[in-house]
Write a protein that holds these residues in place. Structure first.
Motif, PDB file in Angstrom:
ATOM      1  N   GLU A  41       1.161   2.755 -11.590  1.00  6.67           N
ATOM      2  CA  GLU A  41       0.478   3.711 -12.452  1.00  6.67           C
ATOM      3  C   GLU A  41       0.274   3.128 -13.848  1.00  6.67           C
ATOM      4  N   GLN A  42       1.273   2.404 -14.345  1.00  8.38           N
ATOM      5  CA  GLN A  42       1.135   1.785 -15.661  1.00  8.38           C
ATOM      6  C   GLN A  42       0.058   0.706 -15.642  1.00  8.38           C
ATOM      7  N   ASP A  43       0.015  -0.077 -14.571  1.00 10.27           N
ATOM      8  CA  ASP A  43      -1.036  -1.091 -14.444  1.00 10.27           C
ATOM      9  C   ASP A  43      -2.416  -0.439 -14.449  1.00 10.27           C
ATOM     10  N   LEU A  44      -2.525   0.651 -13.733  1.00  6.14           N
ATOM     11  CA  LEU A  44      -3.799   1.355 -13.652  1.00  6.14           C
ATOM     12  C   LEU A  44      -4.228   1.879 -15.015  1.00  6.14           C
ATOM     13  N   VAL A  45      -3.308   2.490 -15.740  1.00  3.36           N
ATOM     14  CA  VAL A  45      -3.628   3.024 -17.064  1.00  3.36           C
ATOM     15  C   VAL A  45      -3.962   1.886 -18.036  1.00  3.36           C
ATOM     16  N   LEU A  68      -9.447  -2.674  -8.478  1.00  3.91           N
ATOM     17  CA  LEU A  68      -8.427  -3.142  -7.543  1.00  3.91           C
ATOM     18  C   LEU A  68      -7.112  -2.375  -7.715  1.00  3.91           C
ATOM     19  N   ALA A  69      -6.761  -2.026  -8.956  1.00  6.71           N
ATOM     20  CA  ALA A  69      -5.549  -1.246  -9.203  1.00  6.71           C
ATOM     21  C   ALA A  69      -5.664   0.152  -8.606  1.00  6.71           C
ATOM     22  N   VAL A  70      -6.856   0.753  -8.695  1.00  4.72           N
ATOM     23  CA  VAL A  70      -7.072   2.073  -8.086  1.00  4.72           C
ATOM     24  C   VAL A  70      -6.931   1.978  -6.571  1.00  4.72           C
ATOM     25  N   GLN A  71      -7.514   0.949  -5.969  1.00  2.15           N
ATOM     26  CA  GLN A  71      -7.407   0.780  -4.520  1.00  2.15           C
ATOM     27  C   GLN A  71      -5.948   0.608  -4.095  1.00  2.15           C
ATOM     28  N   LYS A  72      -5.205  -0.207  -4.821  1.00  2.11           N
ATOM     29  CA  LYS A  72      -3.794  -0.436  -4.509  1.00  2.11           C
ATOM     30  C   LYS A  72      -2.985   0.850  -4.661  1.00  2.11           C
ATOM     31  N   VAL A 104      -3.685   3.213  -1.687  1.00  3.42           N
ATOM     32  CA  VAL A 104      -2.991   2.772  -0.470  1.00  3.42           C
ATOM     33  C   VAL A 104      -1.511   3.132  -0.544  1.00  3.42           C
ATOM     34  N   SER A 105      -0.896   2.922  -1.708  1.00  2.00           N
ATOM     35  CA  SER A 105       0.530   3.225  -1.839  1.00  2.00           C
ATOM     36  C   SER A 105       0.788   4.719  -1.732  1.00  2.00           C
ATOM     37  N   VAL A 106      -0.100   5.555  -2.277  1.00  2.00           N
ATOM     38  CA  VAL A 106       0.067   7.004  -2.164  1.00  2.00           C
ATOM     39  C   VAL A 106      -0.081   7.431  -0.714  1.00  2.00           C
ATOM     40  N   ARG A 107      -1.034   6.861  -0.017  1.00  2.00           N
ATOM     41  CA  ARG A 107      -1.260   7.195   1.388  1.00  2.00           C
ATOM     42  C   ARG A 107      -0.059   6.769   2.237  1.00  2.00           C
ATOM     43  N   GLN A 108       0.474   5.585   1.978  1.00  2.00           N
ATOM     44  CA  GLN A 108       1.639   5.116   2.729  1.00  2.00           C
ATOM     45  C   GLN A 108       2.860   5.963   2.433  1.00  2.00           C
ATOM     46  N   GLN A 109       3.020   6.389   1.193  1.00  2.00           N
ATOM     47  CA  GLN A 109       4.169   7.204   0.840  1.00  2.00           C
ATOM     48  C   GLN A 109       4.108   8.548   1.545  1.00  2.00           C
ATOM     49  N   SER A 110       2.926   9.156   1.612  1.00  2.00           N
ATOM     50  CA  SER A 110       2.821  10.444   2.297  1.00  2.00           C
ATOM     51  C   SER A 110       3.060  10.287   3.795  1.00  2.00           C
ATOM     52  N   THR A 111       2.616   9.170   4.363  1.00  2.00           N
ATOM     53  CA  THR A 111       2.883   8.901   5.775  1.00  2.00           C
ATOM     54  C   THR A 111       4.370   8.695   6.011  1.00  2.00           C
TER      55      THR A 111
END
Length: 92
Positions: free
Chosen positions: A4-8, A54-58, A61-68
């Motif tokens: 999240e920090q990288d994205l911001v 690329l940070a948004v895409q990453k 993916v991490s949010v989707r994997q966490q919910s799974t």
């Protein structure tokens, strides 16, 4: 540093490089150094924009994997409850 920090950070850097490049392009005196600075500013903006994408895409993916993983963990824990002998069922 977290995702999240990288994205911001990359998003804000993109924004500020873009604003600075526009201001310099509008206010320059057409010298070689200023033209080079404007070009560099827009190239840096493009590089940071790609990094933000690329940070948004990453992050997605991490949010989707966490919910799974949360779903799998919840199902596994519910199965564990059924197989534990110390828990007695009320319907038997």
């Amino acid at each position: 540093m977290s995702q999240e920090q990288d994205l911001v950070n990359t998003g804000l850097s993109t924004f500020f490089f873009f604003i600075a490049s526009i201001v310099l392009a509008a206010l320059n005196h057409r010298t070689g150094a200023e033209i080079s600075a404007v070009i560099f500013g827009f190239l840096a903006t493009a590089a940071y924009a790609v990094n933000t994408f690329l940070a948004v895409q990453k992050w997605r993916v991490s949010v989707r994997q966490q919910s799974t993983n949360d779903y799998i963990r919840a199902r596994t824990e519910s199965r564990d409850v059924d197989s534990r002998p110390e828990i007695q069922r009320l319907d038997t």
